[in-house]
Design an enzyme around this catalytic site. Structure first.
Site, short mmCIF file in Angstrom:
data_model
loop_
_atom_site.label_atom_id
_atom_site.label_comp_id
_atom_site.label_asym_id
_atom_site.label_seq_id
_atom_site.Cartn_x
_atom_site.Cartn_y
_atom_site.Cartn_z
N GLU A 76 0.84 -1.21 0.00
CA GLU A 76 0.00 0.00 0.00
C GLU A 76 0.87 1.25 0.00
OE1 GLU A 76 -3.16 0.50 -0.24
OE2 GLU A 76 -4.05 -1.47 0.06
N GLU A 110 0.63 4.00 -2.99
CA GLU A 110 0.09 5.33 -2.75
C GLU A 110 1.13 6.42 -2.71
OE1 GLU A 110 -2.69 5.42 0.46
OE2 GLU A 110 -3.67 3.58 -0.16
N GLU A 150 -3.35 12.83 -3.68
CA GLU A 150 -2.55 13.91 -3.16
C GLU A 150 -1.87 13.47 -1.88
OE1 GLU A 150 -3.18 18.49 -1.66
OE2 GLU A 150 -4.85 17.35 -2.48
#
Lengths: 283, 283
Positions: B74, B78, B125
Site C-alpha cells: 500500500e 500510494e 494527493e
DNA sequence: GCAAAAGTGTTTCGTTTACACCCATGC
DNA sequence: GCATGGGTGTAAACGAAACACTTTTGC
C-alpha cells in the site's frame, strides 16, 4: 453508501461478502512466576487442527468486541483467570499459518500473580510450563512465544513487570532471580539489593504481618499451593506428541540452608509517583 | 475437515462464510526528518468515507500476503516510497471505527530518509506534515498517530532510529535536534557531541567528499530538495475541513550566523557490532 | 565588531562495580 | 561445624552533568 456484504438466513453459509474476508483470532501468552520459575500457561487442544497438542489460550474475535476484550474473554473462558496486565504483542499473519482458512491472530501477553487454580469452563486441560522447558506448540505458537519473551525483555525497562508476576509479598532475592531470568543475565546480589531498596519502591512487611505458613510448610498448605493441574495419567487418550509439563521433583521445593530473606511488598504510592514522572524501572 | 466458507461465482456477494468475518486493513505512519523538522506523510482521501480528509496511507489486506507485505504494498502504491524500516505499531479494533463495516487495522510505522519525491500511482494527493502541526485526521488515525509517537520514543532506546530518518550524511547538531524532538527533552550541546562521538558509531565525512551544494544554496538545488508536494491551490475541489500542510516561510531555510558543522555518516561496521552485542543506542 | 552556532577541554558529582565482612539457617 | 544463602559497608572506577573557552560564520 452501498454495503459490501449481506446476511442470508437459512443458507448453509449465511454471511456473504463482495470481497474475500479473512478470519481473526486472539491468543494470549500468560506468564506467572513461582518457586523462582517463570512459567506460561498452555492448554491442550480438544479439537482439530492440532488436536491434543499444546497451544496458547485463544479463539475467534467476535464482531462486537475489541481485540483486547476478545483476548480477555477467551482467557476467562478457557482458564478462569483474570489478568492485571494485558498487552498487545503483535499480529501473526503468515498466509498458511492455519490449515482451515486464512486466519490472522492478534497475540497478547498477560502477567498474573501465582494463584494456583487453573481450570476453564470448557474443562480443557490447562497447565503451567517453565519457559525453559516448553513442549512443541500448535500452529505458529512457537514464534508467538519467542516474541513474548523478547517483548518481556524490553518492557521490563519501562514497566514494573516484575511486580505483576510476583506474589503480593516477596523477597528481594526472588525479585532478582526473576529479573535475571527475563534479561538472561546475572546481577551482583549485594548491588541489586541496595539498588532496589534505594529506589524506594519496596516497603518491608513487618514481622507480625508475615504469613505463619510460608513456603515449604506442612500438609495444609499443599492443596492451595499446587499450581499445576497435573495431567492425570490415563485420564484421556493423549497423543504421544504432547507430553505434560515437567514438574519439580519435590513439591513444594525443599528449603535449602541459609538465612531467611525478609518479605517486601510494592510501595504503591511510590510506584504511582515514579510512573507519573516517567522513571524507568531498571535494576 | 469441513470448510466454513465457499465461493459462489456470479453471485452478487460471492464470498460466503459460515461465521461472520471482519475486514482487515493496514495503515502506515511514515516519518522523515528534514530541516530539523520531524514530519509524517499523509494522503488526502479520494473516496468516501472521509473523502477529502487526511489519513495515513493504507488499505485492505489481501488473502495472499502477510500484514507487513500488505503495508509495504500500500505504501508503494500510494506514495512510491520504499521504507528501510517498517515495524508493527499495533492493532486498532474499535467496533465502530469504520462506518462501512467492521474493520480492524494493523498499523505500522516506517522511517525513511528525506527524498523529496512523493507521488502515488493513483495520483492521490500526498504531503508531509510536521508532527507538531497535524491536521484533523480521518477514522481513528489520530489515535494511531499518538501511538506512533509514543512508540518512536520507546524504540529510540534500542534501535538507532535516528539514522533511518536522517540523510546519508548529517551534522551532530541535526542528530541532537532529532533526539530532542522525539524524546521531548533538551541535551547539553557539548555533552551530546562528546557522547555520540565517544560511542564510535559515527565517522566524519572528509572535506573533499562533502557535497559542493549544501543546505541553503542557490537555484539548481531547489528542484530536488523540495520535499513537499505543495497542494496546488485550486487544482481540485478541496473541502474546507482539510487544509494542506503549513510550509516553511522561506525554503530552503535561510542560514543563520555561526560556524558550519562538520558532516558525519553512520559507521556501519561499528553499528553492526553494537547491534550484535545488544548495546543500547541512548544518547 | 557582534551575535549566534559549533567544537574542545576540564572539573565535579553521583552511580555503578567489585569486593570484604557478618548474620541466620539446615544438616 | 560447615556449607549455603541473605544483609550491610566501603573504596575504586566510570560516566554524566555543568560550565569555561575557542573557532567560525552572517550581518
Amino acid at each position: 453508501m452501498e454495503k459490501n456484504y449481506t446476511y442470508a438466513k437459512g443458507a448453509k453459509y449465511p454471511y456473504q461478502y463482495k470481497y474475500e474476508h479473512m478470519a481473526v483470532t486472539t491468543d494470549c501468552v500468560i506468564f506467572t512466576y513461582e518457586n523462582r520459575t517463570l512459567k506460561v500457561l498452555l492448554i491442550r487442544r480438544g479439537m482439530d487442527p492440532y488436536k491434543g497438542e499444546w497451544a496458547f489460550p485463544g479463539g475467534f474475535l467476535r464482531m462486537n468486541e475489541t481485540a483486547e476484550a476478545g483476548a480477555m474473554r477467551e482467557l476467562m473462558e478457557e482458564t478462569s483467570l483474570e489478568a492485571s496486565t494485558i498487552r498487545e504483542l503483535g499480529v501473526f499473519s503468515d498466509v498458511k499459518r492455519d490449515p482451515r482458512e486464512r486466519v490472522i491472530t492478534i497475540a497478547y501477553y498477560a502477567l498474573i500473580k501465582p494463584s494456583g487454580v487453573v481450570g476453564g469452563d470448557d474443562a480443557a486441560e490447562a497447565a503451567w510450563f517453565p519457559v525453559q522447558d516448553m513442549p512443541k506448540l500448535a500452529f505458529d505458537h512457537q514464534k508467538i512465544f519467542e516474541a513474548a519473551m523478547e517483548r518481556l525483555r524490553r518492557d521490563i525497562h519501562f514497566e514494573p513487570v516484575g511486580f505483576n508476576l510476583l506474589d503480593e509479598t516477596f523477597t528481594i532475592p526472588d525479585l532478582q532471580r526473576l529479573y535475571e531470568i527475563i534479561l538472561g543475565t546475572t546481577f551482583d546480589r549485594r548491588n541489586f539489593q541496595r539498588k532496589v531498596l534505594a529506589s524506594g519502591i519496596l516497603e518491608e512487611v513487618p514481622k507480625e504481618e508475615e504469613p505463619v505458613l510460608e513456603c515449604c510448610m506442612a500438609e495444609p498448605e499443599m492443596a492451595s499451593k499446587i499450581p499445576e493441574r497435573r495431567p492425570e495419567p490415563g485420564s484421556a487418550p493423549i497423543p504421544e506428541s504432547a507430553p505434560g509439563p515437567i514438574l519439580e521433583e519435590t513439591f513444594p521445593p525443599k528449603r535449602r540452608p541459609g538465612r531467611i530473606a525478609s518479605l517486601f511488598r510494592l510501595n504503591k504510592e511510590k510506584y504511582a509517583e515514579m510512573k507519573e514522572e516517567g522513571d524507568k524501572f531498571e535494576f
